[in-house]
Design a protein around this motif. Structure first.
Motif, short mmCIF file in Angstrom:
data_model
loop_
_atom_site.label_atom_id
_atom_site.label_comp_id
_atom_site.label_asym_id
_atom_site.label_seq_id
_atom_site.Cartn_x
_atom_site.Cartn_y
_atom_site.Cartn_z
N ALA A 1 9.39 13.70 1.80
CA ALA A 1 8.39 14.66 2.29
C ALA A 1 6.97 14.17 2.07
O ALA A 1 6.71 13.24 1.31
N LYS A 2 6.08 14.85 2.78
CA LYS A 2 4.65 14.75 2.51
C LYS A 2 4.21 16.12 2.04
O LYS A 2 4.81 17.13 2.43
N ILE A 3 3.17 16.18 1.23
CA ILE A 3 2.68 17.48 0.79
C ILE A 3 1.18 17.58 1.00
O ILE A 3 0.47 16.58 1.12
N ALA A 4 0.73 18.83 1.06
CA ALA A 4 -0.70 19.11 1.20
C ALA A 4 -1.02 20.38 0.42
O ALA A 4 -0.11 21.17 0.11
N ARG A 5 -2.30 20.58 0.13
CA ARG A 5 -2.72 21.84 -0.50
C ARG A 5 -2.52 22.96 0.52
O ARG A 5 -2.71 22.78 1.71
N ASP A 6 -2.15 24.13 0.01
CA ASP A 6 -1.96 25.28 0.89
C ASP A 6 -2.34 26.52 0.10
O ASP A 6 -1.52 27.06 -0.65
N GLY A 7 -3.60 26.95 0.26
CA GLY A 7 -4.07 28.08 -0.52
C GLY A 7 -3.99 27.75 -2.00
O GLY A 7 -4.46 26.71 -2.45
N ALA A 8 -3.34 28.64 -2.76
CA ALA A 8 -3.23 28.41 -4.20
C ALA A 8 -2.07 27.49 -4.55
O ALA A 8 -1.87 27.14 -5.71
N GLY A 9 -1.31 27.11 -3.54
CA GLY A 9 -0.13 26.28 -3.82
C GLY A 9 -0.12 25.02 -2.99
O GLY A 9 -1.17 24.44 -2.69
N TYR A 10 1.08 24.61 -2.65
CA TYR A 10 1.29 23.37 -1.92
C TYR A 10 2.27 23.63 -0.78
O TYR A 10 3.13 24.50 -0.87
N ASN B 1 0.81 -1.22 0.00
CA ASN B 1 0.00 0.00 0.00
C ASN B 1 0.85 1.27 0.00
O ASN B 1 0.31 2.37 -0.01
N ALA B 2 2.15 1.12 0.07
CA ALA B 2 3.02 2.30 0.17
C ALA B 2 3.43 2.79 -1.22
O ALA B 2 3.69 1.99 -2.12
N GLN B 3 3.45 4.11 -1.38
CA GLN B 3 3.81 4.70 -2.67
C GLN B 3 4.74 5.89 -2.46
O GLN B 3 4.55 6.68 -1.53
N LEU B 4 5.70 6.00 -3.35
CA LEU B 4 6.63 7.14 -3.34
C LEU B 4 6.69 7.71 -4.76
O LEU B 4 6.89 6.96 -5.71
N MET B 5 6.51 9.02 -4.88
CA MET B 5 6.70 9.67 -6.18
C MET B 5 8.05 10.37 -6.15
O MET B 5 8.27 11.28 -5.35
N ILE B 6 8.94 9.91 -7.00
CA ILE B 6 10.22 10.61 -7.18
C ILE B 6 9.97 11.62 -8.29
O ILE B 6 9.90 11.26 -9.47
N SER B 7 9.77 12.87 -7.88
CA SER B 7 9.27 13.87 -8.85
C SER B 7 10.37 14.42 -9.74
O SER B 7 10.09 15.13 -10.69
N ASN B 8 11.62 14.09 -9.42
CA ASN B 8 12.77 14.59 -10.20
C ASN B 8 12.70 16.11 -10.28
O ASN B 8 12.69 16.76 -9.27
N ASP B 9 12.59 16.69 -11.49
CA ASP B 9 12.59 18.16 -11.55
C ASP B 9 11.20 18.75 -11.79
O ASP B 9 11.07 19.94 -12.06
N ALA C 1 -3.78 13.23 -3.59
CA ALA C 1 -4.99 12.39 -3.67
C ALA C 1 -4.70 10.96 -3.24
O ALA C 1 -5.53 10.32 -2.59
N ASP C 2 -3.53 10.46 -3.62
CA ASP C 2 -3.21 9.05 -3.33
C ASP C 2 -2.35 8.89 -2.08
O ASP C 2 -1.87 7.79 -1.80
N GLN C 3 -2.18 10.01 -1.35
CA GLN C 3 -1.46 9.97 -0.07
C GLN C 3 -0.09 9.32 -0.18
O GLN C 3 0.29 8.46 0.62
N MET C 4 0.62 9.73 -1.22
CA MET C 4 1.98 9.20 -1.42
C MET C 4 2.99 10.02 -0.64
O MET C 4 2.75 11.17 -0.30
N MET C 5 4.15 9.44 -0.45
CA MET C 5 5.33 10.20 -0.08
C MET C 5 5.91 10.78 -1.36
O MET C 5 5.63 10.29 -2.46
N ILE C 6 6.72 11.81 -1.20
CA ILE C 6 7.34 12.41 -2.38
C ILE C 6 8.80 12.77 -2.06
O ILE C 6 9.13 13.09 -0.91
#
Ligand SMILES: [Zn+2]
Length: 336
Positions: A319-328, A257-265, A303-308
């Motif tokens: 890291a974990k991320i969340a919405r924050d106003g118009a950004g993250y 059930n664990a997911q990690l997004m390696i977002s690179n650049d 949405a998928d509650q991944m780590m990044i």
């Protein structure tokens, strides 16, 4: 696994010391104008690696270096240097320069050892005497982490910028650093950089990169182009995130059930691109497309509650991320 039909095997497939000590006899009364000494300000992390688990995947973040980039009004098309300094300060970072660390990742999953990007190989120029670009610490830190580079079976490449691929090439000879690994690259990225007509279309400062890629990579027999969003090794899937470059790609790791997004650049520096996802950086080849890819990717991570993690996140980058106003907003996750 990758559908064989979708795989396309490529068959042909210093900073010099600015403050040089002159050692002159004072009696000569010759005083050379003192060149400013520019040295790395950011201490290297110790140790230069961090290991953590994503499900059964053993991930090791490995520090490769840092670009301490002088402020430049052209860095973003729609943000001033003052705004950039404020965003850095808000993130608790220095405002003296833009700190751009470089991290690569080794993933051990399903019996395979996979390197994700390869850092700058101590071969990236800072372009600006006020900036400093230190890279190439990947190998020493990989060994310190107990990982034998010869055991790397697969290298995933997100895109062909120097800080992501020069670690694949020996500094003086261009010889492959990982001759026995399969190097899996996004087909769109490969095609764009190896197009013979590309060099003439690039700005002058980018041409040496294209020439080096075109001279070396097509001759390697261990490069595999992958179209689209295939699962490139068991448990890791390419995720198309174009804009930074035409074929820029993120890597999605899943285990149980664990997911990690390696977002690179795709999300570049969180201090700038998370709070202000609409800022258009000069580093993005197509900034509007890069913004769309960034938003799509970050929304999916939430949405998928991944780590990044990303190539230029603050060390160690998980890291974990969340919405924050118009950004993250990013919350760095500290593991032991
Ligand atoms: Zn980069």
């Amino acid at each position: 696994m990758i559908a064989t039909s979708r795989r396309n095997l490529i068959l042909s497939a210093a900073l010099a010391g600015a403050g040089t000590a002159l050692g002159l006899d004072k009696s000569l009364a010759i005083v050379a104008p003192a060149a400013p000494v520019r040295r790395q300000q950011t201490p290297d992390p110790k140790p230069g690696y961090l290991r953590y688990k994503i499900g059964d995947a053993e991930c090791t973040a490995i520090y490769d270096g840092i670009w301490e980039k002088a402020h430049d009004p052209k860095y973003f098309g729609n943000a001033t240097v003052a705004e950039i300094k404020q965003a850095l300060a808000d993130a608790g970072l220095t405002t003296a320069f833009v700190p751009i660390p470089i991290t690569v990742f080794v993933i051990k999953l399903n019996g395979k050892l996979i390197l994700c990007d390869s850092g700058g190989g101590d071969q990236v120029q800072a372009f600006n005497p006020e900036s400093i670009f230190v890279s190439g610490k990947m190998m020493a830190n990989m060994k310190a982490a107990g990982i034998d580079p010869k055991k790397i079976e697969t290298v995933l490449v997100s895109h062909f910028h120097p800080d992501h691929i020069f670690g694949l090439l020996e500094k003086k000879t261009n010889a492959p650093v990982f001759p026995n690994a399969e190097i899996i690259v996004p087909a769109a990225e490969y095609k764009w950089w190896t197009d013979p007509s590309l060099t003439a279309r690039l700005p002058e400062w980018r041409r040496p990169l294209a020439r080096r890629i075109q001279t070396v990579i097509p001759n390697w027999k261990n490069v595999l182009q992958v179209e689209g969003e295939d699962e490139v090794v068991p448990g890791i899937r390419f995720v198309s995130a174009p804009g930074h470059t035409p074929g820029h790609t993120a890597f999605h790791v899943s285990s149980g059930n664990a997911q990690l997004m390696i977002s690179n650049d795709a999300a570049y520096l969180p201090a700038l691109s998370f709070g202000h996802p609409g800022w258009h950086g000069a580093f993005d080849q197509n900034a509007e497309l890069a913004e769309a890819s960034r938003r799509t990717l970050l929304d999916r991570v939430i949405a998928d509650q991944m780590m990044i993690c990303g190539s230029h996140f603050p060390w160690p980058g998980l890291a974990k991320i969340a919405r924050d106003g118009a950004g993250y907003a990013l919350t760095t996750v500290h593991t032991t």
